[in-house]
Design a protein around this motif. Structure first.
Motif, PDB file in Angstrom:
ATOM      1  N   GLU A 267     -66.251 -19.890 -45.139  1.00  0.00           N
ATOM      2  CA  GLU A 267     -66.778 -20.539 -43.948  1.00  0.00           C
ATOM      3  C   GLU A 267     -65.603 -21.019 -43.097  1.00  0.00           C
ATOM      4  OE1 GLU A 267     -69.955 -24.105 -42.797  1.00  0.00           O
ATOM      5  OE2 GLU A 267     -69.436 -23.687 -44.886  1.00  0.00           O
ATOM      6  N   LYS A 269     -64.308 -22.570 -39.232  1.00  0.00           N
ATOM      7  CA  LYS A 269     -64.552 -23.112 -37.895  1.00  0.00           C
ATOM      8  C   LYS A 269     -63.527 -22.483 -36.951  1.00  0.00           C
ATOM      9  CE  LYS A 269     -66.294 -27.491 -39.719  1.00  0.00           C
ATOM     10  NZ  LYS A 269     -66.062 -28.959 -39.811  1.00  0.00           N
ATOM     11  N   THR A 288     -66.684 -19.310 -32.316  1.00  0.00           N
ATOM     12  CA  THR A 288     -66.640 -20.711 -32.757  1.00  0.00           C
ATOM     13  C   THR A 288     -66.854 -20.906 -34.253  1.00  0.00           C
ATOM     14  OG1 THR A 288     -69.000 -20.966 -32.243  1.00  0.00           O
ATOM     15  CG2 THR A 288     -67.418 -21.549 -30.502  1.00  0.00           C
ATOM     16  N   TYR A 289     -67.524 -19.957 -34.919  1.00  0.00           N
ATOM     17  CA  TYR A 289     -67.879 -20.199 -36.329  1.00  0.00           C
ATOM     18  C   TYR A 289     -68.172 -18.880 -37.024  1.00  0.00           C
ATOM     19  CZ  TYR A 289     -70.751 -21.828 -40.288  1.00  0.00           C
ATOM     20  OH  TYR A 289     -71.284 -22.059 -41.542  1.00  0.00           O
ATOM     21  N   LYS A 291     -69.240 -17.288 -41.192  1.00  0.00           N
ATOM     22  CA  LYS A 291     -69.565 -17.620 -42.587  1.00  0.00           C
ATOM     23  C   LYS A 291     -70.096 -16.394 -43.314  1.00  0.00           C
ATOM     24  CE  LYS A 291     -72.536 -20.596 -45.406  1.00  0.00           C
ATOM     25  NZ  LYS A 291     -73.628 -21.591 -45.387  1.00  0.00           N
ATOM     26  N   GLU A 309     -72.272 -14.365 -40.745  1.00  0.00           N
ATOM     27  CA  GLU A 309     -72.770 -14.897 -39.484  1.00  0.00           C
ATOM     28  C   GLU A 309     -71.593 -15.132 -38.547  1.00  0.00           C
ATOM     29  OE1 GLU A 309     -74.573 -18.483 -40.765  1.00  0.00           O
ATOM     30  OE2 GLU A 309     -76.443 -17.543 -41.418  1.00  0.00           O
ATOM     31  N   ASP A 311     -70.835 -17.047 -34.678  1.00  0.00           N
ATOM     32  CA  ASP A 311     -71.267 -17.778 -33.486  1.00  0.00           C
ATOM     33  C   ASP A 311     -70.211 -17.628 -32.398  1.00  0.00           C
ATOM     34  OD1 ASP A 311     -73.284 -18.576 -35.114  1.00  0.00           O
ATOM     35  OD2 ASP A 311     -72.827 -20.717 -35.075  1.00  0.00           O
ATOM     36  N   ASP A 313     -69.608 -18.374 -27.854  1.00  0.00           N
ATOM     37  CA  ASP A 313     -70.096 -18.791 -26.537  1.00  0.00           C
ATOM     38  C   ASP A 313     -69.758 -17.720 -25.517  1.00  0.00           C
ATOM     39  OD1 ASP A 313     -70.823 -21.152 -27.760  1.00  0.00           O
ATOM     40  OD2 ASP A 313     -69.049 -22.258 -27.093  1.00  0.00           O
ATOM     41  N   CYS A 345     -74.858  -9.829 -24.392  1.00  0.00           N
ATOM     42  CA  CYS A 345     -74.876 -11.266 -24.111  1.00  0.00           C
ATOM     43  C   CYS A 345     -74.921 -11.508 -22.612  1.00  0.00           C
ATOM     44  CB  CYS A 345     -73.664 -11.958 -24.731  1.00  0.00           C
ATOM     45  SG  CYS A 345     -72.124 -11.654 -23.833  1.00  0.00           S
ATOM     46  N   LYS A 350     -75.231 -19.126 -26.064  1.00  0.00           N
ATOM     47  CA  LYS A 350     -74.548 -19.453 -27.308  1.00  0.00           C
ATOM     48  C   LYS A 350     -75.208 -18.598 -28.385  1.00  0.00           C
ATOM     49  CE  LYS A 350     -73.271 -24.226 -26.171  1.00  0.00           C
ATOM     50  NZ  LYS A 350     -71.803 -24.024 -26.277  1.00  0.00           N
ATOM     51  N   HIS A 352     -75.826 -16.624 -31.975  1.00  0.00           N
ATOM     52  CA  HIS A 352     -75.697 -16.717 -33.429  1.00  0.00           C
ATOM     53  C   HIS A 352     -76.197 -15.394 -33.985  1.00  0.00           C
ATOM     54  CE1 HIS A 352     -75.744 -18.553 -37.449  1.00  0.00           C
ATOM     55  NE2 HIS A 352     -76.888 -17.898 -37.631  1.00  0.00           N
TER      56      HIS A 352
END
Length: 421
Positions: A267, A269, A288-289, A291, A309, A311, A313, A345, A350, A352
Motif C-alpha cells: 500500500e 501513498k 495519489t494512492y 494498493k 487499485e 487512485d 486526480d 477520464c 477523482k 478509483h
C-alpha cells in the motif's frame, strides 16, 4: 587469492553523540544551562528539535571484526545508516574508532565522495600531483603515471582548468583515474561511481578488476547497486545497524540484504512520493494512492495475476490517457518488463480504478514497480505523472512448472515452437 592479510579490523566500535554540541556562543550555552537547571525548555532549541541528554549516544559501528586478504575485492552493503561509510572513514583515517583496532599494510587511495581530496582552486593537473603527494608518492612516480591518468579520465581538454568548474561527472572521472593509477595497495570506494555515466562505470569496474587481479591490489567497494557488486566483488560483507550480519559469498550476501531490508510495500501513498524531475510543474493528472488487493503480504504465487487499485486526480481533459506499470529488479531498479492500459477520464474527476496485470512470466524474486500516466496522440507520447509504486515478491512454487534458474533472467517466455523442415 593471496593469503596475506592486508587489512585487519578487530573489535571496532564507533560511537557518536546525538544532538548539537554547544549553542554556538558563550551566551547561548549559558542560557541553555540556566534553562536546564530551572527545568525549562531550551530557548536556543529549534522548533521540533528533540531533547537529547549529554549522555545519549549512537553506535554507528558495534564490535566489527573481519580481515581482508591481499588482492580481494570486498563489497560492503547494507541499508542507509548501517555503518558502511563510517567504516570506510575509519579505514581512511578521516576519523578514529572509539574502541578497537584497525591495522593495514600499504597505502590507501580513498574516494569517499565526489572530489575527495581535490582543491577547487587548483587545476586538474595540480590536483593529480596533490593527491599523489598525499598518498606518499614522489613527483617522478606521478610523472610516470600522469599521461595514463589523463587518458583514462578522458580529460585532455580540461586538465589545466580549475576543478571548481568541473561537473560532478568530471570530478569522478579524474578522481577515480588518480586513485586507480597511483601506486596504492588498497582502493576504498564509497558509491562514487553512481555519478558517472554507464560507459564510464563499466570502464571503472573493469579497471578495478584489472588492478586487483593483475597487480594484487585490494578493493573495498560500497554500493547500493547490486549489479556492480556482482560484477566486481569476490566477497561481500553485510552490515546491519553497525554490526556484521554476514561475511562471505556475494550472491548469498545480496540475498540476505534483500530479505532483511525490503519491506513489501503493498500500500503506497503516491501523493507523498517524489515525482520525476522532468515532469511539468502543473500535472494534468496526478496519482495519489495504490494498493495490491489480492495479497496481504505482498507475495504473488505462480500464475496469479497482480491485482491492484489506483487512485488519481484528473486536473485537465486528456483525450488519450494511458497507464504504464514498469517492473524493475529490486535494489538497482533495472527495468525488465512493462504493461500498458488505456484509461478514460474527464477534468475534475477523482478516479478509483482496478487494474490486473499478468506477471506469470516473471521468475522468482523481488520486484519494485513504477507507475506512469502518459498521453499518446499521433504516435507521440508525453509523460504526465511518474512515480515509484509498491514492492512485491514473485514466488513460483508449483511443482509442475519448470524450476527457473535466476541466472537465466527475470522473464520466462513460453516454450519455443519446434517445426520439422
Amino acid at each position: 587469492m593471496n593469503s596475506e592479510v592486508i587489512i585487519n579490523i578487530e573489535h571496532v566500535t564507533k560511537e557518536y553523540r546525538l544532538g548539537a554540541i554547544g549553542g554556538g556562543t558563550l551566551k547561548g550555552d549559558l542560557q541553555s544551562f540556566m534553562a536546564k537547571i530551572k527545568g525549562k525548555s531550551d530557548p536556543n532549541a529549534k522548533i521540533g528539535q528533540g531533547e537529547y541528554s549529554k549522555n545519549q549516544k549512537f553506535l554507528a559501528l558495534n564490535d566489527v571484526n573481519f580481515k581482508v586478504h591481499k588482492g580481494e575485492r570486498v563489497g560492503i552493503i547494507g541499508h542507509n545508516g548501517a555503518g558502511k561509510s563510517t567504516l570506510l572513514k575509519l579505514l581512511s583515517r578521516v576519523t578514529a574508532p572509539s574502541k578497537g583496532k584497525i591495522s593495514y599494510n600499504g597505502r590507501i587511495a580513498s574516494m569517499l565522495e565526489v572530489g575527495t581530496g581535490f582543491h577547487p582552486e587548483l587545476t586538474g593537473r595540480e590536483n593529480v600531483y596533490l593527491n599523489g603527494a598525499i598518498l606518499g608518492m614522489t613527483k617522478a612516480e606521478i610523472d610516470k603515471k600522469f599521461d595514463d591518468i589523463v587518458a583514462f579520465a578522458e580529460m585532455e581538454k580540461f586538465i589545466d582548468t580549475p576543478v571548481k568548474r568541473y561537473s560532478s561527472g568530471m570530478y569522478v572521472k579524474l578522481a577515480f583515474a588518480v586513485a586507480a593509477h597511483l601506486d596504492s595497495e588498497i582502493m576504498v570506494m564509497d558509491e562514487v561511481l553512481a555519478v558517472g555515466d554507464m560507459k564510464f562505470q563499466q570502464k571503472c569496474l573493469g579497471k578495478m578488476g584489472e588492478v586487483s587481479e593483475g597487480e594484487g591490489r585490494t578493493v573495498l567497494y560500497v554500493s547500493h547497486n547490486m549489479n556492480t557488486i556482482r560484477q566486481l566483488c569476490t566477497r561481500c560483507v553485510v552490515l546491519d545497524h553497525g554490526t556484521v550480519v554476514f561475511d562471505g559469498d556475494v550472491e548469498r550476501a545480496i540475498e540476505i540484504y534483500m530479505d532483511n531490508y525490503s519491506e513489501l510495500k503493498t500500500e503506497v501513498k503516491l501523493y507523498e512520493k517524489k515525482r520525476s524531475e522532468y515532469l511539468s510543474k502543473n500535472l494534468k493528472c496526478k496519482m495519489t494512492y495504490a494498493k495490491i488487493i489480492n495479497s496481504k503480504d505482498g507475495i504473488i504465487k505462480n500464475n496469479e495475476p497482480l491485482m491492484f487499485e489506483l487512485d488519481f486526480d484528473c486536473n485537465e481533459n486528456v483525450s488519450a490517457l494511458k497507464f504504464r506499470i514498469e517492473f524493475k529488479t529490486f535494489g538497482h531498479g533495472v527495468a525488465i518488463a512493462c504493461a500498458n492500459s488505456t484509461i478514460k477520464c474527464k477534468k475534475g474527476e477523482k478516479l478509483h480504478i482496478l487494474l490486473k496485470a499478468d506477471i506469470s512470466q516473471l521468475s522468482d524474486g523481488l520486484y519494485e514497480t513504477a507507475f506512469v500516466l502518459y498521453e499518446q496522440e499521433l504516435g507521440l507520447s508525453m509523460d504526465l505523472d511518474s512515480v515509484l509504486g509498491f514492492v512485491f515478491q514473485k514466488v513460483n512454487d508449483d511443482d509442475s512448472a519448470i524450476k527457473w534458474n535466476p541466472t537465466w533472467g527475470n522473464v520466462q517466455f513460453p516454450d519455443i515452437e519446434v517445426q520439422s523442415i
